[in-house]
Design a protein around this motif. Structure first.
Motif, PDB file in Angstrom:
ATOM      1  N   PRO A  83       0.821  -1.220   0.000  1.00  0.00           N
ATOM      2  CA  PRO A  83       0.000   0.000   0.000  1.00  0.00           C
ATOM      3  C   PRO A  83       0.851   1.264   0.000  1.00  0.00           C
ATOM      4  O   PRO A  83       2.041   1.246   0.333  1.00  0.00           O
ATOM      5  CB  PRO A  83      -0.820  -0.120   1.290  1.00  0.00           C
ATOM      6  N   ALA A  84       0.225   2.371  -0.367  1.00  0.00           N
ATOM      7  CA  ALA A  84       0.933   3.646  -0.482  1.00  0.00           C
ATOM      8  C   ALA A  84       1.590   4.060   0.837  1.00  0.00           C
ATOM      9  O   ALA A  84       2.607   4.758   0.840  1.00  0.00           O
ATOM     10  CB  ALA A  84      -0.035   4.734  -0.940  1.00  0.00           C
ATOM     11  N   GLU A  85       1.022   3.616   1.958  1.00  0.00           N
ATOM     12  CA  GLU A  85       1.590   3.975   3.260  1.00  0.00           C
ATOM     13  C   GLU A  85       3.021   3.437   3.415  1.00  0.00           C
ATOM     14  O   GLU A  85       3.797   3.948   4.218  1.00  0.00           O
ATOM     15  CB  GLU A  85       0.728   3.429   4.392  1.00  0.00           C
ATOM     16  N   GLY A  86       3.360   2.414   2.623  1.00  0.00           N
ATOM     17  CA  GLY A  86       4.707   1.855   2.708  1.00  0.00           C
ATOM     18  C   GLY A  86       5.789   2.817   2.258  1.00  0.00           C
ATOM     19  O   GLY A  86       6.970   2.616   2.559  1.00  0.00           O
ATOM     20  N   LEU A  87       5.410   3.879   1.540  1.00  0.00           N
ATOM     21  CA  LEU A  87       6.385   4.874   1.087  1.00  0.00           C
ATOM     22  C   LEU A  87       6.709   5.921   2.142  1.00  0.00           C
ATOM     23  O   LEU A  87       7.620   6.727   1.953  1.00  0.00           O
ATOM     24  CB  LEU A  87       5.835   5.609  -0.138  1.00  0.00           C
ATOM     25  N   ALA A  88       5.991   5.900   3.242  1.00  0.00           N
ATOM     26  CA  ALA A  88       6.074   6.996   4.207  1.00  0.00           C
ATOM     27  C   ALA A  88       7.497   7.247   4.698  1.00  0.00           C
ATOM     28  O   ALA A  88       7.990   8.381   4.666  1.00  0.00           O
ATOM     29  CB  ALA A  88       5.135   6.735   5.385  1.00  0.00           C
ATOM     30  N   TRP A  89       8.187   6.197   5.145  1.00  0.00           N
ATOM     31  CA  TRP A  89       9.520   6.396   5.711  1.00  0.00           C
ATOM     32  C   TRP A  89      10.536   6.797   4.638  1.00  0.00           C
ATOM     33  O   TRP A  89      11.442   7.601   4.890  1.00  0.00           O
ATOM     34  CB  TRP A  89       9.989   5.139   6.444  1.00  0.00           C
ATOM     35  N   LEU A  90      10.380   6.249   3.424  1.00  0.00           N
ATOM     36  CA  LEU A  90      11.286   6.645   2.349  1.00  0.00           C
ATOM     37  C   LEU A  90      11.094   8.115   2.017  1.00  0.00           C
ATOM     38  O   LEU A  90      12.065   8.851   1.813  1.00  0.00           O
ATOM     39  CB  LEU A  90      11.044   5.776   1.113  1.00  0.00           C
ATOM     40  N   ASN A  91       9.845   8.568   1.975  1.00  0.00           N
ATOM     41  CA  ASN A  91       9.582   9.984   1.703  1.00  0.00           C
ATOM     42  C   ASN A  91      10.124  10.883   2.809  1.00  0.00           C
ATOM     43  O   ASN A  91      10.640  11.975   2.543  1.00  0.00           O
ATOM     44  CB  ASN A  91       8.087  10.213   1.511  1.00  0.00           C
ATOM     45  N   ILE A  92      10.008  10.435   4.054  1.00  0.00           N
ATOM     46  CA  ILE A  92      10.581  11.199   5.168  1.00  0.00           C
ATOM     47  C   ILE A  92      12.091  11.316   4.999  1.00  0.00           C
ATOM     48  O   ILE A  92      12.689  12.394   5.171  1.00  0.00           O
ATOM     49  CB  ILE A  92      10.230  10.539   6.512  1.00  0.00           C
ATOM     50  N   PHE A  93      12.738  10.216   4.639  1.00  0.00           N
ATOM     51  CA  PHE A  93      14.186  10.220   4.428  1.00  0.00           C
ATOM     52  C   PHE A  93      14.576  11.205   3.326  1.00  0.00           C
ATOM     53  O   PHE A  93      15.521  11.997   3.472  1.00  0.00           O
ATOM     54  CB  PHE A  93      14.662   8.812   4.062  1.00  0.00           C
ATOM     55  N   ILE A  94      13.820  11.183   2.218  1.00  0.00           N
ATOM     56  CA  ILE A  94      14.143  12.033   1.077  1.00  0.00           C
ATOM     57  C   ILE A  94      13.892  13.502   1.393  1.00  0.00           C
ATOM     58  O   ILE A  94      14.749  14.367   1.164  1.00  0.00           O
ATOM     59  CB  ILE A  94      13.314  11.610  -0.153  1.00  0.00           C
TER      60      ILE A  94
END
Length: 323
Positions: A28-39
């Protein structure tokens, strides 16, 4: 042309890898949350800070360049907004999102990595300036126009506070301001800190491009609006043309700065547009389609801009040689 393809392929290749990963792996899209925070909060701010803090301070106060590129973005936004007003028969809220499709490029995720790889470290300052003032322009226009449309129901003081918060608390802009202060005071971080910043900077472009591909893959492609070809023509063709004309007419800029301005203007609509559409509950599905289709079409248009840069059509043979 082979040199240009060699430069363009890794960037679009990372986007397509992210796109295919988003389609294949049912996360799900929520799986991108930590990667987006990192970026957003670590990798790209580190890149901006490192590059800008090492730049002579006099190069950072090029207000003629800021005016030229910001006015180009505004013109593209206004042109797409007018198309939206005509198509929707006066719906300001919808036309605002359509204006962003035509004027707000993906200057955050795609811009820094692409311009630095193609034009070298000399592109860092103009890329950062374009990002900061494009963000300020869009985050000012969107709530103001939504307030005019009746979608944003805030009193003037709270609206001004909201706009200021969105602009000045954006991590990229904070990093840019910190970089400017570092350049002004010739600040050099301790070696250990500088090494961490280098690690983060190295991860910024590949992480951002991969995450962008995943983000596009997870957006629904349900409606193909009749106005989309016109909006994307503004974004991918008119915007870089306006930027080129403005930079040529207003000032005698370094060829690297001209190429950076045109290349940043040629980028596809930012994924942030979909987020803003969701925030105001306006044009959501069609904004998603615009980002997806615009990113796909930009493979051809951005590659064409790279070719024009490499051939010297933008003033000089600027593309860095391939090892």
């Amino acid at each position: 042309m082979l040199q240009v393809a060699t430069l363009a392929f890794p960037f679009f290749g990372l986007i397509f890898l992210g796109f295919f990963a988003g389609r294949i792996f049912k996360v799900p899209a929520e799986g991108l949350a930590w990667l987006n925070i990192f970026i957003i909060y670590f990798a790209l701010p580190a890149l901006f800070f490192q590059l800008i803090s090492k730049t002579p301070i006099e190069e950072l106060a090029n207000w003629t360049y800021v005016f030229s590129t910001s006015f180009s973005t505004y013109c593209a936004f206004a042109l797409a907004f007018c198309i939206g007003i005509y198509i929707t028969r006066g719906n300001v809220a919808v036309a605002t999102i359509q204006g962003m499709v035509g004027g707000y490029a993906n200057v955050g995720y795609m811009g820094p990595g692409l311009t630095l790889a193609v034009l070298g470290p000399e592109a860092a300052v103009p890329a950062a300036l374009i990002f900061c003032f494009d963000v300020a322009l869009v985050f000012t226009l969107a709530p103001l126009l939504m307030a005019f449309a009746g979608t944003e129901k805030l009193p003037p003081f709270k609206l001004a506070l909201q706009i200021s918060r969105k602009v000045f608390l954006h991590p990229f802009i904070i990093a840019t301001i910190a970089g400017v202060l570092g350049a002004a005071f010739h600040f050099e971080p301790p070696q250990a800190v500088d090494t961490i910043l280098t690690f983060l900077s190295s991860a910024a472009a590949p992480s951002a491009l991969f995450a962008m591909g995943v983000t596009v893959a997870l957006r629904p492609l349900k409606r193909f609006p009749v106005e989309l070809p016109g909006l994307l023509a503004v974004k991918l063709i008119a915007h870089p043309l306006i930027a080129y004309l403005m930079l040529g007419v207003v000032g005698d800029f370094d060829p690297v700065w001209v190429a950076t301005g045109v290349l940043m203007a040629s980028l596809p609509p930012a994924a942030t547009i979909y987020v803003i559409a969701q925030q105001y509950n306006v044009y959501i599905e069609r904004a998603s389609t615009a980002v997806l289709v615009g990113t796909g079409m930009s493979v051809a248009t951005v590659t064409l801009v790279l070719y024009l840069i490499a051939s010297g059509a933008l003033g000089s043979d600027l593309v860095r040689p391939i090892p």
